[in-house]
Design a protein around this motif. Structure first.
Motif, mmCIF file in Angstrom:
data_model
loop_
_atom_site.group_PDB
_atom_site.id
_atom_site.type_symbol
_atom_site.label_atom_id
_atom_site.label_comp_id
_atom_site.label_asym_id
_atom_site.label_seq_id
_atom_site.Cartn_x
_atom_site.Cartn_y
_atom_site.Cartn_z
ATOM 1 N N ASN A 1 27.024 5.555 -7.635
ATOM 2 C CA ASN A 1 26.826 4.159 -7.223
ATOM 3 C C ASN A 1 26.862 3.169 -8.377
ATOM 4 O O ASN A 1 26.271 2.101 -8.293
ATOM 5 N N VAL A 2 27.531 3.529 -9.472
ATOM 6 C CA VAL A 2 27.551 2.632 -10.637
ATOM 7 C C VAL A 2 28.938 2.019 -10.817
ATOM 8 O O VAL A 2 29.946 2.736 -10.872
ATOM 9 N N TRP A 3 28.977 0.699 -10.886
ATOM 10 C CA TRP A 3 30.222 -0.034 -11.114
ATOM 11 C C TRP A 3 30.088 -0.869 -12.367
ATOM 12 O O TRP A 3 29.040 -1.472 -12.627
ATOM 13 N N LEU A 4 31.156 -0.948 -13.152
ATOM 14 C CA LEU A 4 31.195 -1.834 -14.317
ATOM 15 C C LEU A 4 31.921 -3.090 -13.866
ATOM 16 O O LEU A 4 33.004 -3.017 -13.275
ATOM 17 N N ALA A 5 31.322 -4.251 -14.135
ATOM 18 C CA ALA A 5 31.771 -5.487 -13.491
ATOM 19 C C ALA A 5 33.183 -5.909 -13.887
ATOM 20 O O ALA A 5 33.989 -6.255 -13.052
ATOM 21 N N ASP A 6 33.505 -5.918 -15.150
ATOM 22 C CA ASP A 6 34.789 -6.488 -15.562
ATOM 23 C C ASP A 6 35.222 -5.860 -16.878
ATOM 24 O O ASP A 6 34.884 -6.346 -17.942
ATOM 25 N N ILE A 7 35.953 -4.759 -16.786
ATOM 26 C CA ILE A 7 36.372 -4.081 -18.009
ATOM 27 C C ILE A 7 37.888 -4.170 -18.153
ATOM 28 O O ILE A 7 38.598 -4.505 -17.205
ATOM 29 N N GLU A 8 38.375 -3.879 -19.361
ATOM 30 C CA GLU A 8 39.824 -3.832 -19.589
ATOM 31 C C GLU A 8 40.395 -2.609 -18.877
ATOM 32 O O GLU A 8 39.875 -1.515 -18.992
ATOM 33 N N ILE A 9 41.492 -2.835 -18.136
ATOM 34 C CA ILE A 9 42.168 -1.738 -17.445
ATOM 35 C C ILE A 9 43.642 -1.803 -17.831
ATOM 36 O O ILE A 9 44.267 -2.850 -17.706
ATOM 37 N N HIS A 10 44.177 -0.691 -18.371
ATOM 38 C CA HIS A 10 45.556 -0.673 -18.857
ATOM 39 C C HIS A 10 46.369 0.409 -18.151
ATOM 40 O O HIS A 10 46.393 1.547 -18.608
ATOM 41 N N PRO A 11 47.046 0.056 -17.051
ATOM 42 C CA PRO A 11 47.917 1.048 -16.404
ATOM 43 C C PRO A 11 49.186 1.247 -17.239
ATOM 44 O O PRO A 11 49.746 0.273 -17.752
ATOM 45 N N CYS A 12 49.635 2.477 -17.358
ATOM 46 C CA CYS A 12 50.863 2.771 -18.108
ATOM 47 C C CYS A 12 52.076 2.342 -17.283
ATOM 48 O O CYS A 12 52.099 2.518 -16.065
ATOM 49 N N THR A 13 53.097 1.792 -17.973
ATOM 50 C CA THR A 13 54.323 1.398 -17.257
ATOM 51 C C THR A 13 55.253 2.592 -17.071
ATOM 52 O O THR A 13 56.243 2.496 -16.348
ATOM 53 N N GLY A 14 54.947 3.717 -17.733
ATOM 54 C CA GLY A 14 55.859 4.862 -17.680
ATOM 55 C C GLY A 14 55.343 6.068 -16.907
ATOM 56 O O GLY A 14 56.126 6.906 -16.467
ATOM 57 N N CYS A 15 54.034 6.182 -16.753
ATOM 58 C CA CYS A 15 53.487 7.321 -16.010
ATOM 59 C C CYS A 15 52.228 6.853 -15.280
ATOM 60 O O CYS A 15 51.924 5.667 -15.282
ATOM 61 N N ASP A 16 51.499 7.758 -14.665
ATOM 62 C CA ASP A 16 50.340 7.288 -13.893
ATOM 63 C C ASP A 16 49.035 7.310 -14.700
ATOM 64 O O ASP A 16 47.946 7.222 -14.139
ATOM 65 N N ASN A 17 49.161 7.385 -16.017
ATOM 66 C CA ASN A 17 47.981 7.311 -16.888
ATOM 67 C C ASN A 17 47.404 5.886 -16.851
ATOM 68 O O ASN A 17 48.143 4.911 -16.782
ATOM 69 N N VAL A 18 46.077 5.799 -16.850
ATOM 70 C CA VAL A 18 45.426 4.489 -16.909
ATOM 71 C C VAL A 18 44.383 4.528 -18.019
ATOM 72 O O VAL A 18 43.590 5.470 -18.096
ATOM 73 N N GLY A 19 44.421 3.534 -18.895
ATOM 74 C CA GLY A 19 43.419 3.452 -19.958
ATOM 75 C C GLY A 19 42.336 2.454 -19.581
ATOM 76 O O GLY A 19 42.622 1.413 -19.002
ATOM 77 N N TYR A 20 41.100 2.801 -19.888
ATOM 78 C CA TYR A 20 39.980 1.910 -19.579
ATOM 79 C C TYR A 20 39.237 1.566 -20.859
ATOM 80 O O TYR A 20 39.002 2.443 -21.700
#
Ligand code: ZN
Length: 165
Positions: A30-49
């Motif tokens: 039940n824990v959410w972080l309100a507003d963090i950097e999210i970096h989806p990759c343009t080449g694969c389905d990797n996502v950086g947070y």
């Protein structure tokens, strides 16, 4: 502008973005972080947070958990136990219960009792004091005996202190 970030998996550029994040990795559902950097990759389905200052974040989560007004749930017991840096066996020794009991609490097979619930919250509340008040001593309490050694307190100029024999 910040330097472009490249995917550690495929090397492609990662998009810039931000938003809320369901922080399941902490072990609480039940824990959410309100507003963090999210970096989806343009080449694969990797996502950086971008999740920084983890220690401070986990401290804030622990504070919120110990201030809730209802019984601790299993995943909360596990989160608090880990935030104290204890294994299940160490936690069991500190709480004065069997290892199996800890396991039952953490898997919601058995609700944590009211006294253990309170003790756990207090241990976390003064977690930053553990170097001053060694909670290691909790493991050494002999439950088979109840003795009453004389406690002599002496006044100093500013306070009282326990007089050692
Ligand atoms: Zn990629």
């Amino acid at each position: 502008m910040s330097k472009p970030i490249r995917c550690t998996t495929c090397g492609a550029l990662m998009r810039e973005g931000h938003g809320p994040y369901h922080y399941r990795e902490c072990g609480l559902s039940n824990v959410w972080l309100a507003d963090i950097e999210i970096h989806p990759c343009t080449g694969c389905d990797n996502v950086g947070y971008g999740i920084w200052r983890i220690e401070s974040l986990h401290r804030a989560i622990a504070e919120a958990v110990i201030h809730k007004r209802t019984r601790l749930r299993g995943e909360e017991v596990r989160f608090l136990r880990k935030s104290l840096g204890w294994s299940g066996a160490e936690f069991a020794r500190h709480m004065g219960v069997a290892v199996e009991t800890v396991s039952r609490w953490e898997t919601d097979a058995m609700p944590i009792g009211p006294q253990a619930d309170r003790l756990l919250r207090l241990l976390v509340a003064q977690g930053h004091l553990t170097t001053m008040y060694p909670t290691d001593r909790l493991r050494e309490i002999d439950a088979t005996r109840a003795t009453a050694p004389r406690l002599t307190l002496e006044a100093t100029r500013t306070s009282w202190r326990l007089k050692t024999a």
